[in-house]
Design a protein around this motif. Structure first.
Motif, short mmCIF file in Angstrom:
data_model
loop_
_atom_site.label_atom_id
_atom_site.label_comp_id
_atom_site.label_asym_id
_atom_site.label_seq_id
_atom_site.Cartn_x
_atom_site.Cartn_y
_atom_site.Cartn_z
N PHE A 82 -7.93 4.19 -2.13
CA PHE A 82 -8.19 2.82 -1.72
C PHE A 82 -6.87 2.07 -1.84
O PHE A 82 -6.23 2.11 -2.90
CB PHE A 82 -9.23 2.17 -2.63
CG PHE A 82 -10.63 2.71 -2.45
CD1 PHE A 82 -11.50 2.12 -1.56
CD2 PHE A 82 -11.06 3.81 -3.18
CE1 PHE A 82 -12.80 2.61 -1.39
CE2 PHE A 82 -12.35 4.30 -3.03
CZ PHE A 82 -13.22 3.70 -2.13
N PHE A 83 -6.45 1.40 -0.76
CA PHE A 83 -5.17 0.71 -0.79
C PHE A 83 -5.25 -0.64 -0.10
O PHE A 83 -6.12 -0.89 0.73
CB PHE A 83 -4.08 1.56 -0.12
CG PHE A 83 -4.13 1.55 1.39
CD1 PHE A 83 -3.35 0.67 2.13
CD2 PHE A 83 -4.97 2.42 2.07
CE1 PHE A 83 -3.42 0.64 3.51
CE2 PHE A 83 -5.04 2.42 3.46
CZ PHE A 83 -4.26 1.52 4.19
N ASP A 84 -4.33 -1.51 -0.46
CA ASP A 84 -4.19 -2.80 0.20
C ASP A 84 -2.81 -2.81 0.85
O ASP A 84 -1.83 -2.43 0.20
CB ASP A 84 -4.30 -3.93 -0.83
CG ASP A 84 -4.34 -5.29 -0.17
OD1 ASP A 84 -3.29 -5.72 0.36
OD2 ASP A 84 -5.41 -5.94 -0.18
N PRO A 85 -2.69 -3.23 2.10
CA PRO A 85 -1.40 -3.17 2.79
C PRO A 85 -0.34 -4.11 2.21
O PRO A 85 0.84 -3.96 2.54
CB PRO A 85 -1.74 -3.54 4.23
CG PRO A 85 -3.02 -4.29 4.15
CD PRO A 85 -3.75 -3.72 2.98
N ALA A 86 -0.72 -5.02 1.33
CA ALA A 86 0.26 -5.92 0.71
C ALA A 86 0.77 -5.38 -0.62
O ALA A 86 1.65 -5.97 -1.22
CB ALA A 86 -0.38 -7.30 0.50
N CYS A 87 0.25 -4.25 -1.07
CA CYS A 87 0.55 -3.74 -2.41
C CYS A 87 1.78 -2.83 -2.40
O CYS A 87 1.76 -1.76 -1.77
CB CYS A 87 -0.67 -2.97 -2.92
SG CYS A 87 -0.38 -1.99 -4.40
N PRO A 88 2.86 -3.20 -3.12
CA PRO A 88 4.03 -2.33 -3.16
C PRO A 88 3.79 -1.01 -3.89
O PRO A 88 4.44 -0.01 -3.59
CB PRO A 88 5.08 -3.17 -3.88
CG PRO A 88 4.31 -4.20 -4.63
CD PRO A 88 3.04 -4.43 -3.86
N HIS A 89 2.84 -0.98 -4.81
CA HIS A 89 2.53 0.26 -5.53
C HIS A 89 1.80 1.24 -4.61
O HIS A 89 1.99 2.45 -4.71
CB HIS A 89 1.72 -0.04 -6.78
CG HIS A 89 2.41 -1.04 -7.65
ND1 HIS A 89 3.57 -0.76 -8.34
CD2 HIS A 89 2.12 -2.34 -7.90
CE1 HIS A 89 3.96 -1.84 -8.99
NE2 HIS A 89 3.12 -2.81 -8.74
N CYS A 90 0.98 0.70 -3.70
CA CYS A 90 0.34 1.54 -2.69
C CYS A 90 1.41 2.14 -1.77
O CYS A 90 1.35 3.33 -1.42
CB CYS A 90 -0.65 0.73 -1.87
SG CYS A 90 -2.00 0.01 -2.84
N GLU A 94 4.20 0.41 5.15
CA GLU A 94 4.66 0.69 3.80
C GLU A 94 6.18 0.58 3.69
O GLU A 94 6.70 0.12 2.68
CB GLU A 94 4.18 2.07 3.33
CG GLU A 94 2.66 2.24 3.40
CD GLU A 94 1.85 1.15 2.72
OE1 GLU A 94 1.16 1.45 1.75
OE2 GLU A 94 1.89 -0.02 3.16
N ARG A 95 6.89 0.97 4.75
CA ARG A 95 8.35 0.80 4.77
C ARG A 95 8.69 -0.69 4.67
O ARG A 95 9.54 -1.10 3.86
CB ARG A 95 8.93 1.40 6.04
CG ARG A 95 10.45 1.22 6.15
CD ARG A 95 11.00 1.76 7.48
NE ARG A 95 10.34 1.22 8.65
CZ ARG A 95 10.59 0.01 9.16
NH1 ARG A 95 11.46 -0.79 8.60
NH2 ARG A 95 9.96 -0.40 10.25
N LEU A 96 8.01 -1.51 5.46
CA LEU A 96 8.28 -2.95 5.44
C LEU A 96 7.91 -3.58 4.10
O LEU A 96 8.59 -4.49 3.62
CB LEU A 96 7.53 -3.64 6.59
CG LEU A 96 8.04 -3.32 7.99
CD1 LEU A 96 7.08 -3.82 9.06
CD2 LEU A 96 9.44 -3.88 8.21
N ARG A 139 10.36 -5.39 1.21
CA ARG A 139 9.97 -6.79 0.92
C ARG A 139 9.96 -7.66 2.17
O ARG A 139 10.38 -8.81 2.15
CB ARG A 139 10.87 -7.38 -0.15
CG ARG A 139 10.76 -6.64 -1.46
CD ARG A 139 11.70 -7.19 -2.49
NE ARG A 139 11.65 -6.37 -3.68
CZ ARG A 139 11.32 -6.81 -4.86
NH1 ARG A 139 10.99 -8.05 -5.04
NH2 ARG A 139 11.31 -6.00 -5.89
N LYS A 140 9.45 -7.09 3.25
CA LYS A 140 9.36 -7.82 4.52
C LYS A 140 7.91 -8.13 4.90
O LYS A 140 7.64 -8.51 6.04
CB LYS A 140 10.04 -7.02 5.63
CG LYS A 140 11.54 -6.90 5.41
CD LYS A 140 12.20 -6.13 6.52
CE LYS A 140 13.71 -6.04 6.29
NZ LYS A 140 14.37 -5.19 7.29
#
Length: 197
Positions: A70-78, A127-129, A133-134
């Motif tokens: 389960f992931f959120d597209p705003a999560c840097p840990h994901c 995930e690259r973005l 931090r974009k």
């Protein structure tokens, strides 16, 4: 314990605590005492529920073992887990389940990823973005209501599990058959050991 080792320990614990994202505010002393904590589901219940969620797969279709994330597209840990898991994509089927959980932009970005012609490529770009931090991919405003409903259902399911942070890894150990859940990003070696590859 001397001051230097205390500082290093505190820094290590702080880093460990940042291995996952959550949207829960810090507990407040003004919070009502009668507020009940969500009931957490067992790892097996979470695994069975994840099988019904809407996601996209990477890795061999006929792999003997499937891991759900389960992931959120705003999560840097994901995003970090996505990058760390790449070396296992030829050995393991991973189903990535997008949520609209952390930010208002999360639902539309998740819908964009799920609706993409190649969801894994859209995820890779997002995930690259995020790691740069974009802010992730630009949401496609033309995504169907059917896809938006799937993201909402995924998010509702995640909340029903009693989960408190993303990424949430739900797995069944390949050797023992034991079910497990883990919140937070892990490296490839840890993930391999966790699931018994």
């Amino acid at each position: 314990m001397n001051r230097r080792s205390f500082t290093l320990t505190a820094m290590a614990l702080a880093a460990f605590g940042l291995a996952a994202c959550n949207d829960k505010p810090a507990a407040s002393s003004a919070a009502p005492a009668e507020a009940a904590a969500p009931v957490k589901k067992s790892a097996q219940e979470a695994y069975e529920a994840a099988q019904r969620a809407a996601g996209f797969s990477v890795g061999p279709v006929m792999a003997a073992n499937t891991v759900y994330v389960f992931f959120d597209p705003a999560c840097p840990h994901c995003a970090q887990l996505w990058a760390n898991a790449r070396p296992l994509h030829n050995q393991l089927k991973m189903v990535w389940i997008p949520l609209g959980w952390l930010r208002p932009s999360s639902g539309p970005q998740s819908a964009t990823i799920l609706a993409a012609e190649d969801p894994a490529a859209a995820m890779e770009e997002n995930e690259r973005l995020v790691l740069e931090r974009k802010g992730g991919i630009t949401a496609n405003q033309g995504v169907s209501d059917e896809i938006k409903d799937k993201i909402k259902a995924n998010t509702d399911l995640f909340n029903e599990l009693g989960a408190e942070s993303v990424p949430l890894i739900v797995y069944r150990h390949a050797q023992t058959g034991q079910y497990g859940m883990h919140s937070g990003a892990v490296d490839a070696a840890t993930l391999r050991a966790m699931i018994g590859l």
